[in-house]
Scaffold this active site. Sequence first.
Site, PDB file in Angstrom:
ATOM      1  N   LYS A 148      96.027  72.290 -61.757  1.00  0.00           N
ATOM      2  CA  LYS A 148      96.537  73.602 -62.182  1.00  0.00           C
ATOM      3  C   LYS A 148      97.538  73.436 -63.327  1.00  0.00           C
ATOM      4  CE  LYS A 148      94.713  76.948 -59.652  1.00  0.00           C
ATOM      5  NZ  LYS A 148      94.017  78.118 -60.241  1.00  0.00           N
ATOM      6  N   SER A 155      99.560  78.191 -59.477  1.00  0.00           N
ATOM      7  CA  SER A 155     100.010  77.919 -58.114  1.00  0.00           C
ATOM      8  C   SER A 155     101.374  77.255 -58.086  1.00  0.00           C
ATOM      9  CB  SER A 155      98.991  76.995 -57.433  1.00  0.00           C
ATOM     10  OG  SER A 155      99.504  76.495 -56.219  1.00  0.00           O
ATOM     11  N   TYR A 211      95.228  69.405 -56.440  1.00  0.00           N
ATOM     12  CA  TYR A 211      95.198  70.839 -56.750  1.00  0.00           C
ATOM     13  C   TYR A 211      96.334  71.204 -57.703  1.00  0.00           C
ATOM     14  CZ  TYR A 211      95.267  75.905 -56.080  1.00  0.00           C
ATOM     15  OH  TYR A 211      95.262  77.258 -56.277  1.00  0.00           O
TER      16      TYR A 211
END
Length: 229
Positions: free
Chosen positions: A64, A36, A60
């Site tokens: 990642k 991402s 998040y």
Amino acid sequence: SIIYENEYMENNVTASENLLNGIIKNNIKNIIFSSSAAVFGSVNSTKVDENHPKHPLNPYGKTKLIFEKILSENVKKYNLNAVILRYFNAAGADSSLEIGEFHDPETHLIPLVLQVAAGQRECITIFGDDYDTADGTCIRDYIHVLDLAEAHLLALQALDKGNVIYHLGNGEGFSVREVIEAARVVTGASIPVKIGPRRAGDPPRLVASSERARHALGWKPRFADLEQI
């Protein structure tokens, strides 16, 4: 919250590492990992390339990035062929209308805006309209799911020794207000707006440079127009 962060660690790091261990154990050599643009956080560049400094602002993005590093280490150790595809803002639906975004609860801007147009919500909340952008709202790079799917096929065909990272975005940024206005044009609905406070972890601008994917894979987004998306 700590619980919220732990859930991301469990899903994006622990579960991914378990899968990677299973892949290695079964002598599977080819891996495509969906990462991402959230690994970057706030950026100063007009467009973000693969080598841009990474300072994720939210759990998040942090998790990642942790697994990206784990994968890279294992690629060298076990002689794997790996591609990391960093999505920018995935959006849109298949033209058959059988496959598209559906989250519960819904968190993505475009589906939320369309829910307002469909009468399922009263209004759309803009989280901060005082950013350093042309209209004060955050700018994001929206990439259609069919373009993402094509990139995966091209990456699979181009798998080679080592670890390669590609950015997947259309290279154009659209503000929150521009997304809402495009939805008004497409649907004919008024789509009322409410201004809310900024959210922690939201960078003002995040737009991809996808030149590497375009040159190395021959990839080019076919659904780059906001109204199309």
